[in-house]
Design an enzyme around this catalytic site. Structure first.
Site, PDB file in Angstrom:
ATOM      1  N   PRO A 206      35.956  44.277  48.080  1.00  0.00           N
ATOM      2  CA  PRO A 206      35.842  43.436  46.898  1.00  0.00           C
ATOM      3  C   PRO A 206      35.382  42.018  47.264  1.00  0.00           C
ATOM      4  O   PRO A 206      35.478  41.632  48.435  1.00  0.00           O
ATOM      5  CB  PRO A 206      37.256  43.399  46.329  1.00  0.00           C
ATOM      6  CG  PRO A 206      38.069  44.322  47.131  1.00  0.00           C
ATOM      7  CD  PRO A 206      37.327  44.699  48.347  1.00  0.00           C
ATOM      8  N   PRO A 207      34.916  41.253  46.292  1.00  0.00           N
ATOM      9  CA  PRO A 207      34.461  39.893  46.563  1.00  0.00           C
ATOM     10  C   PRO A 207      35.586  39.016  47.084  1.00  0.00           C
ATOM     11  O   PRO A 207      36.740  39.186  46.700  1.00  0.00           O
ATOM     12  CB  PRO A 207      33.996  39.388  45.196  1.00  0.00           C
ATOM     13  CG  PRO A 207      33.860  40.580  44.341  1.00  0.00           C
ATOM     14  CD  PRO A 207      34.760  41.631  44.893  1.00  0.00           C
ATOM     15  N   THR A 209      36.964  38.708  50.059  1.00  0.00           N
ATOM     16  CA  THR A 209      37.951  39.195  51.020  1.00  0.00           C
ATOM     17  C   THR A 209      37.613  38.797  52.452  1.00  0.00           C
ATOM     18  O   THR A 209      38.291  39.227  53.373  1.00  0.00           O
ATOM     19  CB  THR A 209      38.069  40.722  50.946  1.00  0.00           C
ATOM     20  OG1 THR A 209      36.772  41.285  50.887  1.00  0.00           O
ATOM     21  CG2 THR A 209      38.859  41.141  49.737  1.00  0.00           C
ATOM     22  N   HIS A 427      58.945  38.862  23.368  1.00  0.00           N
ATOM     23  CA  HIS A 427      57.905  39.760  23.871  1.00  0.00           C
ATOM     24  C   HIS A 427      57.971  39.870  25.395  1.00  0.00           C
ATOM     25  O   HIS A 427      58.032  40.965  25.953  1.00  0.00           O
ATOM     26  CB  HIS A 427      56.537  39.241  23.421  1.00  0.00           C
ATOM     27  CG  HIS A 427      55.373  40.063  23.885  1.00  0.00           C
ATOM     28  ND1 HIS A 427      54.678  40.897  23.055  1.00  0.00           N
ATOM     29  CD2 HIS A 427      54.794  40.182  25.100  1.00  0.00           C
ATOM     30  CE1 HIS A 427      53.718  41.494  23.726  1.00  0.00           C
ATOM     31  NE2 HIS A 427      53.758  41.072  24.989  1.00  0.00           N
ATOM     32  N   GLU A 428      57.990  38.735  26.059  1.00  0.00           N
ATOM     33  CA  GLU A 428      57.997  38.743  27.532  1.00  0.00           C
ATOM     34  C   GLU A 428      59.279  39.367  28.082  1.00  0.00           C
ATOM     35  O   GLU A 428      59.246  40.142  29.031  1.00  0.00           O
ATOM     36  CB  GLU A 428      57.828  37.318  28.087  1.00  0.00           C
ATOM     37  CG  GLU A 428      56.487  36.666  27.761  1.00  0.00           C
ATOM     38  CD  GLU A 428      55.285  37.448  28.285  1.00  0.00           C
ATOM     39  OE1 GLU A 428      55.425  38.171  29.296  1.00  0.00           O
ATOM     40  OE2 GLU A 428      54.215  37.358  27.664  1.00  0.00           O
TER      41      GLU A 428
HETATM   42  P1  ADP Z   1      33.162  37.645  50.870  1.00  0.00           P
HETATM   43  O1  ADP Z   1      31.979  37.480  51.760  1.00  0.00           O
HETATM   44  O2  ADP Z   1      33.981  38.868  51.194  1.00  0.00           O
HETATM   45  O3  ADP Z   1      32.873  37.562  49.415  1.00  0.00           O
HETATM   46  P2  ADP Z   1      33.933  35.196  52.077  1.00  0.00           P
HETATM   47  O4  ADP Z   1      33.918  35.575  53.497  1.00  0.00           O
HETATM   48  O5  ADP Z   1      32.769  34.431  51.595  1.00  0.00           O
HETATM   49  O6  ADP Z   1      34.162  36.459  51.161  1.00  0.00           O
HETATM   50  O7  ADP Z   1      35.277  34.411  51.792  1.00  0.00           O
HETATM   51  C1  ADP Z   1      35.310  33.300  50.945  1.00  0.00           C
HETATM   52  C2  ADP Z   1      36.382  32.345  51.381  1.00  0.00           C
HETATM   53  O8  ADP Z   1      37.669  32.929  51.211  1.00  0.00           O
HETATM   54  C3  ADP Z   1      36.312  31.993  52.835  1.00  0.00           C
HETATM   55  O9  ADP Z   1      35.509  30.881  53.036  1.00  0.00           O
HETATM   56  C4  ADP Z   1      37.764  31.717  53.213  1.00  0.00           C
HETATM   57  O10 ADP Z   1      38.084  30.379  52.951  1.00  0.00           O
HETATM   58  C5  ADP Z   1      38.541  32.572  52.267  1.00  0.00           C
HETATM   59  N1  ADP Z   1      39.014  33.817  52.901  1.00  0.00           N
HETATM   60  C6  ADP Z   1      38.709  35.071  52.493  1.00  0.00           C
HETATM   61  N2  ADP Z   1      39.311  35.980  53.261  1.00  0.00           N
HETATM   62  C7  ADP Z   1      39.999  35.320  54.198  1.00  0.00           C
HETATM   63  C8  ADP Z   1      40.837  35.725  55.297  1.00  0.00           C
HETATM   64  N3  ADP Z   1      41.064  37.002  55.575  1.00  0.00           N
HETATM   65  N4  ADP Z   1      41.396  34.752  56.052  1.00  0.00           N
HETATM   66  C9  ADP Z   1      41.164  33.467  55.767  1.00  0.00           C
HETATM   67  N5  ADP Z   1      40.398  33.022  54.760  1.00  0.00           N
HETATM   68  C10 ADP Z   1      39.819  33.929  53.961  1.00  0.00           C
HETATM   69 ZN    ZN Z   2      52.758  41.646  26.635  1.00  0.00          ZN
END
Ligand code: ADP
Ligand code: ZN
Length: 607
Positions: A206-207, A209, A427-428
């Site tokens: 996922p984005p 990560t 509700h909550e």
């Molecule tokens: P992706 O390429 O998977 O979309 P990025 O590598 O660009 O994600 O990560 C974006 C930012 O999120 C990084 O610059 C960092 O600051 C933070 N980040 C993401 N994953 C980690 C991790 N495992 N450890 C530390 N920082 C992370």
């Molecule tokens: Zn609810």
């Protein structure tokens, strides 16, 4: 995926401007420039020149007379006078009656003015346009009007120094990449054994990560150059440009080998060919073919390692993932509890944190957050500390910023009416109470009923007791009951229902449908897959794969299932009406209730 703007409209637009400029130039500037050399004389001089038979060509107009000297090197101009014999006298002196428009002397100049200058302007504008487009594309790709070469600056020295230790969690990913680092350090070891490195490695997840980070870390650890380009940068407006860019990239990479080439968002060019309804995109197809050719073209041991990232692995062309190309796949998943804690700690090193901050608790609250979101949470906490004129970040800052990142800022001026606040509180608590009665543990970390900018009126921080990989049918049913708990409480207490449950309805339905069509949890359909999920990372909806009759049946089952759980939730709340009232009253007054307070009230009367 970044959206790639269609370049068609801006291009037409620029062509329009160029055309307009040429038109204006021809209409106004050319005649102006050419008439500059016309010498204005008085009528007497004109008369004298007639007497002396010095006139070459003459053109009599309504308001002026243009004429040249005998060898037609200079154009003169004079006014018109009442002179009936003029024509006769001009004839006598041997003048030719003809058009005197331009200065006849310098054909070179006129050629320059009419042909060369517009072309120059055209090119200047083209260059400007190119520069503009390049800036839009992040300053990386230059397109030099079909002249072929990309002057792409993709080379990033590895001294930027991201190391594996900067990437928290993701141990499995790091482990499989460690081998690459080892190979780059000591290729002889591998060639001796006859082993060749995979040419391409696909980082899938996922984005946010940390895929980009991991790729950089490989280059940093191996201390080799790092080339980085995004897949969308290959998609050019002219067919063939992308392919030439790929060639260029690989030429540069081979020169700098050993090195790492990182292609982000490879799905932008690596999509299945001919999958679109319009017979595909020629440019992208050519680019992809070029990439495949380049990857086949170099030997496994040249020292060029290609890493690519995508969050849509299922959309990639199979040719790209077959052996010899991107044949190794490294999953980069959302961090688990320990991972989140580690990521928080890595980023907390950059700020000043109070010594008593318990990162495990914070990590527990940030269920489902990606690395990028966690980095953002830490930064938001630091900003909050500064806003409150402190230099040290506290746990409260971190907790608040989780809510900010996930649910938006507190909406200070949104005032709920008394009645609304009561409804939201019930509700909550309805959700939480149903959850607690089914699992016998605190279901939440915290509930607040302060409106958020995201539109949520309340916010519930869930706890994750441990990492769970399997869910039983019963647990899923309980979850549905929990989703319906909010609405059930409203019904029970106010005898009225509100719009506040729309998200709950969505979630409950999704889950119920998945139970029947994907998890095989109904007797009727047994273990038959009725839906296929197209993308596991972007959370897109599944598509049905069954006959309309079956669909109708599924819909009925879904309704039954949700109804049944809704009923169960209502019963649970009815049985615990006193607890419901006490908890809702507490939340209504304090606006926030923690998991501990919740449990205290819940078990208070019983123990
Ligand atoms: P992706 O390429 O998977 O979309 P990025 O590598 O660009 O994600 O990560 C974006 C930012 O999120 C990084 O610059 C960092 O600051 C933070 N980040 C993401 N994953 C980690 C991790 N495992 N450890 C530390 N920082 C992370
Ligand atoms: Zn609810």
């Amino acid at each position: 995926m970044k959206e790639v703007k269609s370049p068609k409209r801006p291009l037409l637009y620029y062509y329009g401007i160029v055309l307009l400029i040429i038109l204006v130039f021809n209409l106004f500037i050319t005649p102006l420039l050419s008439q500059r050399h016309v010498v204005e004389v008085d009528y007497g001089t004109f008369m004298d020149m007639i007497e002396e038979k010095q006139i070459g060509v003459v053109q009599v107009e309504d308001t002026q007379i243009l004429f040249t000297n005998l060898d037609e090197t200079t154009v003169y101009k004079t006014g018109v006078m009442e002179d009936p014999t003029l024509a006769e006298r001009l004839h006598e002196c041997g003048a030719k009656f003809d058009r005197v428009i331009e200065e006849p002397t310098s054909p070179l100049l006129s050629l320059f003015l009419t042909a060369v200058v517009p072309i120059l302007i055209f090119f200047a504008l083209g260059q400007y346009m190119n520069k503009k487009l390049t800036e839009q594309a992040g300053g990386k790709n230059a397109l030099s009007f079909g002249m072929g070469k990309s002057s792409a600056k993709i080379y990033v020295p590895s001294t930027q120094g991201i190391r594996f230790s900067d990437v928290a969690g993701e141990d499995e990913a790091k482990e499989s990449l460690q081998e690459i680092v080892d190979y780059l350090h000591n290729p002889a070891k591998y060639t001796e054994a006859g082993a060749s490195m995979p040419k391409g490695i696909l980082l899938v997840g996922p984005p946010g990560t940390g895929k980009t980070m991991l790729a950089k870390a490989v280059a940093g650890e191996a201390n080799v150059p790092f080339f980085s380009i995004s897949g969308s940068e290959f998609v050019e407006m002219f067919v063939g440009m992308g392919a030439s860019k790929v060639r260029d990239l690989f030429r540069q990479a081979k020169e700098k080998a050993p090195c790492i080439v990182f292609i982000d968002e490879i799905d932008a060019i690596g999509q299945k060919r001919n999958s679109g309804g319009y017979g595909g995109n020629d440019e992208r197809e050519q680019t992809l073919n070029q990439l495949l050719t380049e990857m086949d073209g170099f030997e496994g041991n040249t020292g060029v390692i290609i890493l690519a990232a995508t969050n849509r692995p299922e959309s990639l062309d199979p040719a790209l993932t077959r052996p010899g190309r991107f044949d190794r796949r490294v999953p980069v998943e959302l961090p688990d509890l320990a991972g989140r804690e580690a990521i928080l700690k890595v980023h907390a090193k950059k700020i000043k944190v109070a010594p008593d901050v318990d990162f495990r608790t914070v990590a527990r609250m940030a269920t489902g957050a990606s690395g990028a979101e966690l980095a953002n949470i830490v930064n938001e906490a630091a900003l909050r500390a500064v806003r409150n004129e402190r230099t040290v970040v506290t746990e409260a800052d971190l907790e608040e910023s989780i809510e900010v990142v996930i649910a938006g800022y507190q909406k200070k001026n949104a005032v709920l009416s008394d009645q609304e606040k009561k409804v939201v509180a019930y509700h909550e608590i309805g959700h939480a109470l149903v959850a607690a009665r089914q699992s016998n543990s605190a279901p939440v970390q915290k509930i607040t009923i302060i409106p958020r900018t995201s539109g949520a009126l309340g916010y519930t921080m869930q706890v994750e007791t441990g990492d769970k990989y399997l869910m039983t049918k019963e647990e899923l049913e309980n979850k549905i009951a929990t989703y319906t708990g909010g609405r059930a409480a409203e019904e029970l207490v106010f005898g009225q229902i509100t719009t506040g449950a729309s998200n709950d309805i969505e979630q409950a339905t999704k889950l119920a449908r998945a139970m029947i069509s994907r998890y095989g949890m109904s007797e009727e359909f047994d273990m038959v897959a009725l839906e296929t999920v197209s993308n596991q990372y972007l959370g897109s909806d599944a598509s049905l794969a069954c006959s309309p009759d079956t669909q109708r049946e599924i819909d009925r089952r879904v309704v039954d299932l949700v109804k049944q759980q809704h009923e169960k939730a209502r019963k649970l709340l009815e049985e615990n009406r006193d607890k419901l009232d006490a908890l809702a009253q507490f939340l209504y007054e304090k606006e926030t209730i923690t998991g501990d307070e919740f449990m205290e009230i819940l078990t208070g009367g019983e123990s």
